[in-house]
Design an enzyme around this catalytic site. Sequence first.
Site, PDB file in Angstrom:
ATOM      1  N   PHE A 115       0.815  -1.220   0.000  1.00  0.00           N
ATOM      2  CA  PHE A 115       0.000   0.000   0.000  1.00  0.00           C
ATOM      3  C   PHE A 115       0.848   1.268   0.000  1.00  0.00           C
ATOM      4  O   PHE A 115       0.383   2.329  -0.395  1.00  0.00           O
ATOM      5  CB  PHE A 115      -0.931   0.012   1.227  1.00  0.00           C
ATOM      6  CG  PHE A 115      -0.249   0.452   2.501  1.00  0.00           C
ATOM      7  CD1 PHE A 115      -0.088   1.800   2.797  1.00  0.00           C
ATOM      8  CD2 PHE A 115       0.289  -0.475   3.391  1.00  0.00           C
ATOM      9  CE1 PHE A 115       0.569   2.218   3.957  1.00  0.00           C
ATOM     10  CE2 PHE A 115       0.939  -0.075   4.544  1.00  0.00           C
ATOM     11  CZ  PHE A 115       1.088   1.275   4.829  1.00  0.00           C
ATOM     12  N   GLU A 135      -5.063  -3.727  -1.845  1.00  0.00           N
ATOM     13  CA  GLU A 135      -6.493  -3.457  -1.813  1.00  0.00           C
ATOM     14  C   GLU A 135      -6.812  -2.218  -0.992  1.00  0.00           C
ATOM     15  O   GLU A 135      -7.953  -1.762  -0.939  1.00  0.00           O
ATOM     16  CB  GLU A 135      -7.257  -4.676  -1.273  1.00  0.00           C
ATOM     17  CG  GLU A 135      -6.952  -5.063   0.174  1.00  0.00           C
ATOM     18  CD  GLU A 135      -5.707  -5.944   0.350  1.00  0.00           C
ATOM     19  OE1 GLU A 135      -4.704  -5.729  -0.362  1.00  0.00           O
ATOM     20  OE2 GLU A 135      -5.734  -6.828   1.228  1.00  0.00           O
ATOM     21  N   ARG A 136      -5.783  -1.660  -0.333  1.00  0.00           N
ATOM     22  CA  ARG A 136      -6.064  -0.503   0.530  1.00  0.00           C
ATOM     23  C   ARG A 136      -6.023   0.820  -0.232  1.00  0.00           C
ATOM     24  O   ARG A 136      -6.640   1.784   0.171  1.00  0.00           O
ATOM     25  CB  ARG A 136      -5.083  -0.483   1.689  1.00  0.00           C
ATOM     26  CG  ARG A 136      -5.392  -1.631   2.641  1.00  0.00           C
ATOM     27  CD  ARG A 136      -4.534  -1.585   3.841  1.00  0.00           C
ATOM     28  NE  ARG A 136      -3.468  -2.558   3.767  1.00  0.00           N
ATOM     29  CZ  ARG A 136      -2.537  -2.700   4.700  1.00  0.00           C
ATOM     30  NH1 ARG A 136      -2.524  -1.913   5.737  1.00  0.00           N
ATOM     31  NH2 ARG A 136      -1.609  -3.615   4.581  1.00  0.00           N
ATOM     32  N   CYS A 170       9.522   1.781   3.212  1.00  0.00           N
ATOM     33  CA  CYS A 170      10.418   0.661   3.521  1.00  0.00           C
ATOM     34  C   CYS A 170      11.841   1.156   3.742  1.00  0.00           C
ATOM     35  O   CYS A 170      12.669   0.443   4.288  1.00  0.00           O
ATOM     36  CB  CYS A 170      10.390  -0.346   2.393  1.00  0.00           C
ATOM     37  SG  CYS A 170      10.927   0.365   0.854  1.00  0.00           S
ATOM     38  N   GLU A 189       9.253  -4.245  13.052  1.00  0.00           N
ATOM     39  CA  GLU A 189       9.098  -3.170  12.078  1.00  0.00           C
ATOM     40  C   GLU A 189       7.795  -2.460  12.439  1.00  0.00           C
ATOM     41  O   GLU A 189       6.701  -3.008  12.253  1.00  0.00           O
ATOM     42  CB  GLU A 189       9.007  -3.720  10.653  1.00  0.00           C
ATOM     43  CG  GLU A 189       8.915  -2.603   9.636  1.00  0.00           C
ATOM     44  CD  GLU A 189       8.566  -3.049   8.232  1.00  0.00           C
ATOM     45  OE1 GLU A 189       7.854  -4.046   8.061  1.00  0.00           O
ATOM     46  OE2 GLU A 189       8.998  -2.349   7.292  1.00  0.00           O
TER      47      GLU A 189
HETATM   48  P1  NAD Z   1       1.587  -6.599   3.076  1.00  0.00           P
HETATM   49  O1  NAD Z   1       2.623  -7.655   3.125  1.00  0.00           O
HETATM   50  O2  NAD Z   1       0.491  -6.618   4.063  1.00  0.00           O
HETATM   51  O3  NAD Z   1       0.865  -6.625   1.636  1.00  0.00           O
HETATM   52  C1  NAD Z   1       1.581  -6.579   0.438  1.00  0.00           C
HETATM   53  C2  NAD Z   1       0.770  -7.242  -0.660  1.00  0.00           C
HETATM   54  O4  NAD Z   1       0.560  -8.609  -0.327  1.00  0.00           O
HETATM   55  C3  NAD Z   1      -0.606  -6.632  -0.862  1.00  0.00           C
HETATM   56  O5  NAD Z   1      -0.883  -6.600  -2.232  1.00  0.00           O
HETATM   57  C4  NAD Z   1      -1.522  -7.596  -0.139  1.00  0.00           C
HETATM   58  O6  NAD Z   1      -2.809  -7.652  -0.691  1.00  0.00           O
HETATM   59  C5  NAD Z   1      -0.820  -8.927  -0.314  1.00  0.00           C
HETATM   60  N1  NAD Z   1      -1.060  -9.859   0.794  1.00  0.00           N
HETATM   61  C6  NAD Z   1      -1.318  -9.532   2.081  1.00  0.00           C
HETATM   62  N2  NAD Z   1      -1.457 -10.657   2.802  1.00  0.00           N
HETATM   63  C7  NAD Z   1      -1.264 -11.696   1.967  1.00  0.00           C
HETATM   64  C8  NAD Z   1      -1.272 -13.121   2.120  1.00  0.00           C
HETATM   65  N3  NAD Z   1      -1.506 -13.699   3.292  1.00  0.00           N
HETATM   66  N4  NAD Z   1      -1.024 -13.888   1.042  1.00  0.00           N
HETATM   67  C9  NAD Z   1      -0.777 -13.324  -0.147  1.00  0.00           C
HETATM   68  N5  NAD Z   1      -0.760 -11.981  -0.353  1.00  0.00           N
HETATM   69  C10 NAD Z   1      -1.000 -11.187   0.684  1.00  0.00           C
HETATM   70  O7  NAD Z   1       2.357  -5.206   3.078  1.00  0.00           O
HETATM   71  P2  NAD Z   1       1.741  -3.759   3.180  1.00  0.00           P
HETATM   72  O8  NAD Z   1       1.250  -3.542   4.560  1.00  0.00           O
HETATM   73  O9  NAD Z   1       0.829  -3.498   2.036  1.00  0.00           O
HETATM   74  O10 NAD Z   1       3.053  -2.865   2.919  1.00  0.00           O
HETATM   75  C11 NAD Z   1       3.952  -2.514   3.912  1.00  0.00           C
HETATM   76  C12 NAD Z   1       5.105  -3.496   3.983  1.00  0.00           C
HETATM   77  O11 NAD Z   1       5.775  -3.545   2.751  1.00  0.00           O
HETATM   78  C13 NAD Z   1       6.172  -3.066   4.996  1.00  0.00           C
HETATM   79  O12 NAD Z   1       6.625  -4.212   5.668  1.00  0.00           O
HETATM   80  C14 NAD Z   1       7.263  -2.468   4.154  1.00  0.00           C
HETATM   81  O13 NAD Z   1       8.544  -2.488   4.725  1.00  0.00           O
HETATM   82  C15 NAD Z   1       7.174  -3.348   2.953  1.00  0.00           C
HETATM   83  N6  NAD Z   1       7.767  -2.721   1.780  1.00  0.00           N
HETATM   84  C16 NAD Z   1       8.975  -3.172   1.375  1.00  0.00           C
HETATM   85  C17 NAD Z   1       9.590  -2.588   0.294  1.00  0.00           C
HETATM   86  C18 NAD Z   1      10.940  -3.051  -0.176  1.00  0.00           C
HETATM   87  O14 NAD Z   1      11.345  -2.612  -1.209  1.00  0.00           O
HETATM   88  N7  NAD Z   1      11.638  -3.914   0.536  1.00  0.00           N
HETATM   89  C19 NAD Z   1       8.966  -1.534  -0.394  1.00  0.00           C
HETATM   90  C20 NAD Z   1       7.724  -1.103   0.047  1.00  0.00           C
HETATM   91  C21 NAD Z   1       7.129  -1.707   1.138  1.00  0.00           C
END
Ligand code: NAD
Length: 514
Positions: free
Chosen positions: A167, A194-195, A299, A400
């Site tokens: 998101f 989805e958010r 991130c 985190e």
């Molecule tokens: P999230 O892991 O909750 O969701 C990421 C994606 O995965 C979304 O599209 C979500 O719908 C999907 N998802 C969620 N639960 C799932 C499941 N059980 N099975 C399959 N798919 C699933 O992450 P978020 O809250 O949207 O984003 C924040 C996180 O992303 C933080 O931990 C941040 O550090 C990380 N992030 C990392 C980078 C990087 O480059 N390393 C960049 C941006 C964000």
Amino acid sequence: MGRQDTAASATPTADRAPLAQIGHWIDGAPFARESARSAEVFDPARGAPSGRVLLADAGTVGLAVQAAARAFPSWRETPLPRRARAMFSFREALIARTEELAGAIAGEHGKTLDDARGEIQRGLEMVELACGASSILKGEHSEQVAGGVDVYSVRQPLGVCAGVTPFNFPAMVPLWMIPIALVCGNTFVLKPSERDPSASLLLAEMAAQAGVPPGVLNVVQGDALAVDALLDHPDVEAISFVGSTPIARQIYAKAARAGKRVQALGGAKNHMVVLPDADLAQAADAAVSAAFGSAGQRCMAVSVLVAVGEIADELVRAVAQRAAALRVGPACEQGSEMGPLISPQAAQRVRDCIERGVAAGATLVADGRQVCVPGFEHGFFVGPTIFDHVRQDMEIYEQEVFGPLLSVIRVGTLDQAIELINRNPYGNGAAIFTAGGGAARRFQHEVKAGMVGINVAIPVPVGFYSFGGFGDSLFGDTHVYGPEGFRFYTRGKVSTSRWPSREQTGVRLAFPND
Ligand code: NAD
């Protein structure tokens, strides 16, 4: 992070008052099949729903993958300069519609408009990189490697690639993937968060406007169910994932088991080390910007400030002063510097972390729980929060937090600072502020992180380098975008050729040894 932070819950569409519906983009057009599952999308500044996003089931995901698979043969055969030209037009569309896209991002994510524009600018860099694909995708040729034998290599597209994105950068992270995957000749299915789903639809519309043919770029909205359908689909060749560590780990394992190419970028805990010889004002400015920009939901946000030696007291004072002056408010108000968190659950999680930090004995220097934004009392706001005297065994250090919470850890030496960072399971970014080249060089050489900043707090590489971390911040061996992005979205083929004359015949069973 993870699904527990999702503001929207999967509820039957019919149960709620009608909200603007946010659907999919399949085969070059909006697609909104009546779905049993949908979720509310929030305006985080008001704390009120602003739309309802459809959550794709396996059937809808299947339609998107089929469209991508159908489009692949002719897109792959489209001459490379023409694919690159589509990227030039995509770039024009992105520039022309930046304000519209920034508005969509700010409305659903909550970040300030300026920050949203910055995210688009970083995404644009990837499109610009893709515009130059003709030179990046050049192969190699070696002449006369044996008598009359030449060898050459090319890189070819994979087929249908999928992206699952978080998101916190609803435009930039999809743009880390889409332009490079497409220009290499792949077709793509994006499953955005989805958010804040609306930015992805604008991107798809702009790509279509730029001449990207139907089916080459598709967007399916959804949650874990849609991701599972992509992972299970035999026609999806590769998955790029960016999100939290637990999900990244899970997706990496599942995709690899299914024989797919996969890169899965996870969460982070980024440290910024300040040595006693650093310029205090510059270091404090940088720490506050990197910790509280986008309400800490980056991130590459700095979440741990490592104060080395005698600079600590002064540094904490300077950081606290700057944090107190930040203007917390909605994107729609001129002058807002820091917006809300993405969901009520995310705001509550940060408040709980503050509670636990206090209970664990850290010194609360700035308490974001007190923030009040007049006119936006229901918004998901938490103000800048600073803890001093944080220890490594405290939950606020280990987790985190992904919010506006900065932990200060005091150490005596650079050695101890490096040791601290290298013990941390994450390894996304690490920064050092110093006036000494020797210390900076040692830090850069020894620190276990994929991206290092020297007097740069958020060392996100420019588009023509690649982005990725160490340890729990990346599963897989290729980083995203830049040269590694081109490698990820292509596979190598090496050809060995010989054009013998009629006389050069004869059976020879031994391996050639000349
Ligand atoms: P999230 O892991 O909750 O969701 C990421 C994606 O995965 C979304 O599209 C979500 O719908 C999907 N998802 C969620 N639960 C799932 C499941 N059980 N099975 C399959 N798919 C699933 O992450 P978020 O809250 O949207 O984003 C924040 C996180 O992303 C933080 O931990 C941040 O550090 C990380 N992030 C990392 C980078 C990087 O480059 N390393 C960049 C941006 C964000």
